[in-house]
Design an enzyme around this catalytic site. Structure first.
Site, mmCIF file in Angstrom:
data_model
loop_
_atom_site.group_PDB
_atom_site.id
_atom_site.type_symbol
_atom_site.label_atom_id
_atom_site.label_comp_id
_atom_site.label_asym_id
_atom_site.label_seq_id
_atom_site.Cartn_x
_atom_site.Cartn_y
_atom_site.Cartn_z
ATOM 1 N N GLU A 106 61.731 -14.912 -6.381
ATOM 2 C CA GLU A 106 63.167 -14.681 -6.643
ATOM 3 C C GLU A 106 63.530 -13.200 -6.542
ATOM 4 O OE1 GLU A 106 60.906 -14.758 -8.820
ATOM 5 O OE2 GLU A 106 61.471 -13.805 -10.707
ATOM 6 N N CYS A 153 55.548 -16.586 -12.870
ATOM 7 C CA CYS A 153 54.973 -15.559 -13.735
ATOM 8 C C CYS A 153 54.869 -16.081 -15.171
ATOM 9 C CB CYS A 153 55.824 -14.289 -13.656
ATOM 10 S SG CYS A 153 54.970 -12.827 -14.272
ATOM 11 N N HIS A 159 56.664 -13.154 -7.610
ATOM 12 C CA HIS A 159 58.090 -13.379 -7.881
ATOM 13 C C HIS A 159 58.897 -13.615 -6.605
ATOM 14 C CE1 HIS A 159 58.333 -12.499 -12.204
ATOM 15 N NE2 HIS A 159 57.346 -11.638 -11.990
#
Ligand SMILES: Nc1ncnc2c1ncn2[C@@H]1O[C@H](COP(=O)(O)OP(=O)(O)O)[C@@H](O)[C@H]1O
Ligand SMILES: [Mg+2]
Lengths: 83, 239, 768, 83
Positions: B205, B86, B203
């Site tokens: 994560e 990002c 994302h």
């Protein structure tokens, strides 16, 4: 000597400008049908201390090339005036 | 043990998430501060999501000049793996470690939701665990995620297989959550020529555990954990 | 700091060039004759203009609670789980394993009416600071919003601007928004409501309170420089919006979420490394209230030199510096030997930390400007001696009449079509357009995001999680403040329990009109009585909140809107129950009793253009049983989904469960037989009535016996309505069979708001 | 007759301009210490069809007041030139 510099950073022509389109659309919705070709960019105003106007402009260009504009997607325009 | 440096800029806000996700696959993950000038022997550098320096002017435009970025440049040039997530992707583009730029979403809204993506390239340190063509679902959360590059660059990216991740196209009645930001060619992630630097808008994560409703992101980190630094990458780059 | 005045002295001097304090000037400061008199007694002399400004801020409704205190004192605020009740920056409740949750809700209504984007953004900033100044890391945001109808461009503009402002600020700081509510009604035109709630996590041992202590300790201003923004914001928030207030509208406060993020990290580092004695946000009334309140809490005096405060503009007077509401500023108290350390930590986060004063032993709130004493006020009395008012409370005749009235008009459409119309109304439609502009996944802990009954997050490194929600059905409160107040707490608790979590406690944001009007104060008193009764019945104490009066504008008063923010504990977190149907073949069961009461219902207002009737009473005992049932059913993992029936009644709840998650490929239907259910209820009432205390659950048929038994032991009515499956929502009544195509309902539900907001998108494109 | 209008929409002076601050810091960090007083706003460029320059300007003002600038927080500046 300090100079006031006005920088206009605009989306490179030819590139899609969704914000410009949205504004144009809104304008005509508001009855401003006579407006067209709307582009929206960034206006940056700063004071530059420099011996001469030419120096001020040269430095301002360096600032644009290095930080203020993205060479990949944007063009910029400079105006220098005495502050 | 794999050393993973998570670079913290003022305004990073997914720094802890990246740290945790890397540790979860057994890596030795630690923070590196934007003022630091080396990555403390990192095998992998992660530039996390967030709003570095408020994303003022352009996302990533100011962070790109942080002292730590020259260390990241060096790390990349020596063949070390780099993942920009990002805001990290935006920084990598601004730093010209990756081509193109990420502009304001076409719909002009910040967009936060899960999207469906296709793995286009698994020859990277972060996607090896996937098979090409595989569908994955990951969350996006960004206001400036519309990937844009010149026609030549786009052609080059496709020709060299450097598109890593692609949003599914927006098609009537499709069951998928499509391209959320108007990216050119539905590009969601790319890699550099050597393949060791990867940037993605979604994302992973935030999607590495079933309790979070999404777990496809874990593959990015298991890939990373299994990745071996190639000593020859550096030469390839220098040539 | 220049030589301090004689201890105990309350001598003060006019700042050069400041106006003399005349009757007119006193009135300008919104201080009435009684309050003026009180000030003269308290000082034994006429105040300086600076002092008058200080009093006008601290004695404004916003800071003094002068009209609400006695009522607020009736709230239950204790319980084994309470670590910190009302009176601090945020309330704190105990969690397992040494953890605690700090949470608070705040309004930013008037600033948002003037400048929706900055008003909303700075509202979020303020509530974040209230939470992290307790030593808690913010882990969730919620927001409760009210606007006038979307067919007016101004309302669309306010709605779009507020949502963008809430999003841009919270997104940048990196706190996920897990829930909220939005409603539209004519009463909010010209006076929108913007309530923001923040939830934070801390180790109970690291809780820090905002009490200045230790004579000689140093006060430091941390964060942004002080500008002329928002001077008189607190008193601005304490008057009706009118042409007059337009004129004295304070300079707009601009938010800087980037600096906020740095403040957050710096504050938590200062607190966890034990470097400071106390810390407080410079919020409403800025430096004045933060320093005066911290001193009063610590029972000490303070001396500040405004000449030392870093300012954004030259030539700011002490008056301006004291009353500025510039954002992203904190006041920190530290022992002299720690000042360097504090400054080092702040520098690391690129923040200035400037000593501006010290704690004194004479109890005086003293302000100097480059040595000249411009204010010296007995500190305790400054904070506590504002007159308290007990306004008259009388229900308006009109309200009483409305409650006993029935709809004059016939329904616009039949019962079949009504559902589509209801799902297309912005009040009931999906709020996806809103919550997709908010980052709901940052911090990688979101277990259930927006779109269900309550948001759920995990507490990293533990087995448990939290459920969070904000709720208020203002239509009910307007019709019957007492039942409406109960209903708001009951809906919040039901939303929490639907996820499987146990309700723990609440924070409230009480948005009302002008309390000096008897009918308004009646609404306030009665709503609070309802909230208090419900909280007692549920064992969910009030840990804090916020009162926002004077929510009126030339176009009229807002509906009374006491927003309830609630947190619940979900342990272990993997028990979480979503609100949408999940698997074909599952049982569909209805919990709770249906009498089919339509008073105050969305059906009457949307389909029969009538807001009125008797509000369905809330049986608090039954509600509590229902909550217990839901929690133990989740504990034993008997539930596949649970969704509470609120606005729109049973059918809307069923439709929402069938429509499904916004990101699922499709919804799923259900075949239900309600013949023989709720005998005596009219078809209208059965389908669309809004009796409280009902929940639609789905479960594996294998669990039916267990659920029936559980319902019996909790004495909660349970009705087996049918099964999940197919593409249609099919409902069999004595009156006939209704069939709705789920895909169609889904489209209507998700498109209602985006469709109306298309024009506004251009307006939104303006501004960063 | 069509005119090209350049609008510069800037944050009202006195109001905090976090973006301008950030840019100013970044510039001095990059060795442009001589730059100061940085303000960042929007540059909007559009074409307006109007009989006279004065009409074009008048209409453009209306567009700014109605849509292009936020009257509460921003000031704007117009330049009109023949397209
Ligand atoms: N302003 C908002 N911000 C974030 N989420 C919102 C907002 N408004 C509504 N939502 C979400 O949309 C869903 C529906 O809201 P609501 O109709 O109030 O549900 P309920 O009636 O069950 O309380 C909830 O999950 C809520 O959290
Ligand atoms: Mg609700």
């Amino acid at each position: 000597m300090t100079y006031r510099v006005h920088v206009r950073v605009m989306p490179r022509s030819g590139l899609l400008d969704p914000q410009g389109q949205a504004v144009e659309h809104a304008l005509s919705a508001l009855g401003f049908g006579e407006a067209g070709g709307v582009r929206v960019g960034r206006a940056i105003q700063l004071e530059v201390a420099a011996p001469t106007r030419a120096d001020a402009e040269a430095r301002a260009r360096q600032m644009c090339d290095k930080l203020l504009a993205n060479p990949v997607t944007e063009d910029y325009l400079l105006e220098v005036e005495e502050a | 043990m794999l050393n993973v440096a998570v670079v913290r800029f003022p305004g990073s806000n997914s720094d802890f998430d990246a740290l945790r996700a890397a540790a979860a696959v057994g890596a030795n993950s630690y923070f590196v501060w934007h003022r630091d000038t080396d990555l403390r022997g990192a095998d992998v550098a992660i530039l996390p999501g967030g709003f570095s320096y408020g994303d003022y002017l352009r996302a990533g435009a100011i962070a790109r000049f942080s002292p730590v970025m020259s260390a990241v440049q060096r790390h990349a040039a020596e063949g070390g793996a780099v993942l920009g997530i990002c805001n990290g992707f935006q920084i990598l583009c601004e730093a010209h470690l990756l081509p193109g730029a990420l502009l304001r979403n076409a719909a002009l809204h910040f967009v936060s939701k899960p999207v469906d993506l296709i793995i286009e390239q698994n020859q990277t340190p972060f996607t090896a665990a996937f098979s090409v063509g595989q569908h994955v679902r990951l969350p996006v959360a960004h206001g400036e995620g519309r990937f844009l590059a010149s026609a030549d660059t786009l052609r080059m990216l496709e020709a060299e297989g450097r598109v890593v991740l692609r949003y599914v196209a927006d098609s009537e009645g499709s069951p998928y959550q499509p391209n959320p930001n108007g990216s050119a060619a539905h590009i969601a992630g790319i890699r550099n020529a050597a393949g060791n630097v990867v940037g993605v808008m979604p994302h992973p994560e935030r999607a590495d555990d079933p309790i979070l409703g999404l777990a496809d992101g874990r593959g990015f980190f298991t890939s990373m954990a299994a990745w071996k630094p190639q000593p020859n990458t550096a030469k390839v780059l220098i040539r | 700091m220049t030589g301090s005045a004689v201890a105990g002295s309350t001598e003060a001097f006019a700042f050069p060039g400041e106006r003399a304090v005349t009757e007119a000037v006193v009135r300008e400061h919104n201080l009435n004759p009684l309050e003026h008199q009180r000030i003269l007694e308290l000082l034994g002399r006429t105040p300086t203009l600076t002092e008058l400004g200080i009093f006008s801020a601290l004695w404004s409704e916003h800071c003094s609670y002068k009209h609400s205190k006695p009522v607020l004192q009736t709230f239950p605020t204790t319980g084994p789980q309470v670590v910190q009740g009302p009176g601090e920056n945020a309330g704190v409740l105990r969690l397992p394993d040494g953890w605690a949750v700090a949470f608070k809700i705040e309004s930013h209504n008037h600033p948002s009416a003037v400048e929706p984007y900055q008003g909303a953004a700075t509202g979020v900033g303020g509530i974040l600071r209230d939470v992290f100044t307790m030593g808690a890391r913010p882990v969730a945001m919620l927001n409760s919003l009210r606007f006038g109808p979307l067919d007016l461009p101004r309302n669309r503009y306010l709605f779009a601007g507020v949502v963008r402002g809430v999003g841009d600020y919270g997104n940048c700081v990196g706190v996920p928004t897990l829930g909220g509510e939005v409603a539209f009604a004519p009463g909010y035109t010209g006076n929108p409501l913007v309530n923001a709630m923040c939830v934070g996590l801390l180790r109970e041992s690291e809780l820090i309170r905002a009490a200045a202590e230790g004579v000689g300790n140093v006060l430091l201003a941390v964060g942004a420089r002080t500008g002329r923004d928002g001077i008189h914001g607190a008193s601005f928030a304490s008057e009706e919006l009118s042409e007059k207030s337009e004129a004295r509208r304070p300079q707009v406060q601009v938010g800087d979420p980037f600096t906020e993020k740095l403040l957050l990290e710096a504050s938590l580092e200062l607190i966890t490394s034990d470097l400071i004695v106390a810390i407080q946000d410079m919020g409403a009334a800025g430096l004045t209230s933060s320093s005066a309140e911290m001193a009063a809490r610590g029972g000490v005096g303070v001396e500040i030199d405004t000449g030392l405060v870093p300012t954004r503009e030259d030539g700011m007077t002490p008056y301006e510096i004291l009353l500025s509401e510039s954002q992203e500023r904190m006041l920190v108290v530290a022992t002299p030997d720690r000042v360097d350390e504090v400054q080092r930590v702040c520098r690391k986060w690129e923040l200035a930390a400037t000593p501006i004063g010290r704690v004194t032993d004479d109890g005086i709130f003293r302000v100097k400007h480059h040595g000249l004493t411009v204010a010296a006020i007995p500190g305790q009395r400054l904070v506590e001696d504002c007159p308290i008012y007990y306004p008259e409370a009388r229900e308006s005749e009109e309200a009483r009449v409305r409650r006993s009235a029935i709809p004059p008009l016939l329904p616009k459409v039949d019962l079949q079509e009504a559902l589509a119309l209801l799902l297309d109304s912005p009040n009931l439609a999906s709020k996806r357009w809103v919550y997709e502009q908010y980052d709901s996944s940052v911090q990688a802990s979101t277990v259930l995001g927006p779109g269900g009954d309550a948001g759920v997050l995990r507490v990293p490194g533990t087995e448990f999680g939290l459920a969070v929600t904000v709720d208020c059905n203002a239509r009910l409160v307007a019709l019957d403040p007492y039942e409406g107040g109960k209903a708001a707490v009951a809906e919040a608790a039901r939303n929490i329990a639907c996820t499987g979590a146990r309700p723990l406690g609440i924070t409230d944001c009480l948005n009302f009109g002008n309390p000096e009007r008897p009918e308004v104060f009646f609404q306030f008193k009665e709503a609070c009585r309802g909230i208090a009764d419900a909280c007692r019945a549920f064992g969910t104490p009030v840990t804090g909140g916020n009162v926002s009066f004077y929510n009126e504008s030339p176009t009229g008063a807002v509906d009374p809107t006491p927003t309830i923010g609630m947190v619940g504990l979900l342990a272990p977190v993997d028990r979480r129950v979503p609100s949408q149907f999940a698997a074909e073949g599952d049982d569909v069961l209805i919990l709770g009793a249906t009498r089919g009461e339509l008073g105050g219902s969305a059906y009457w207002s949307e389909i029969r253009n009538f807001v009125g009737g008797a509000v369905p009473p809330v049986d608090l005992v039954a509600e509590r049983r229902l909550q217990d049932l839901l929690v133990s059913a989740a504990e034993r993992r008997l539930l596949r989904s649970a969704h509470d029936a609120s606005e729109g009644g049973l059918v809307v709840a069923l439709a929402e469960a069938a429509i499904g998650n916004a990101y699922a490929p499709a919804g799923v239907g259900a075949q239900l037989d309600l013949t023989g259910y709720a005998a005596g209820a009219s078809p209208e009432g059965l389908l669309y009535g809004e009796d409280a205390g009902r929940v639609v659950i789905s479960a594996d048929p294998g669990h039916r016996a267990a659920l029936v038994e559980l319902a019996r032991t909790h004495s909660v009515p349970l009705f087996h309505a049918g099964r999940v499956g197919g593409r249609e929502l099919e409902l069999r009544l004595e009156a006939g069979v209704f069939r709705w195509d789920v895909a169609t309902l889904r489209r209507i539900y998700f498109e209602a708001i985006p469709r109306r907001m298309q024009q506004a998108d251009a307006e939104r494109s303006i501004g960063e």
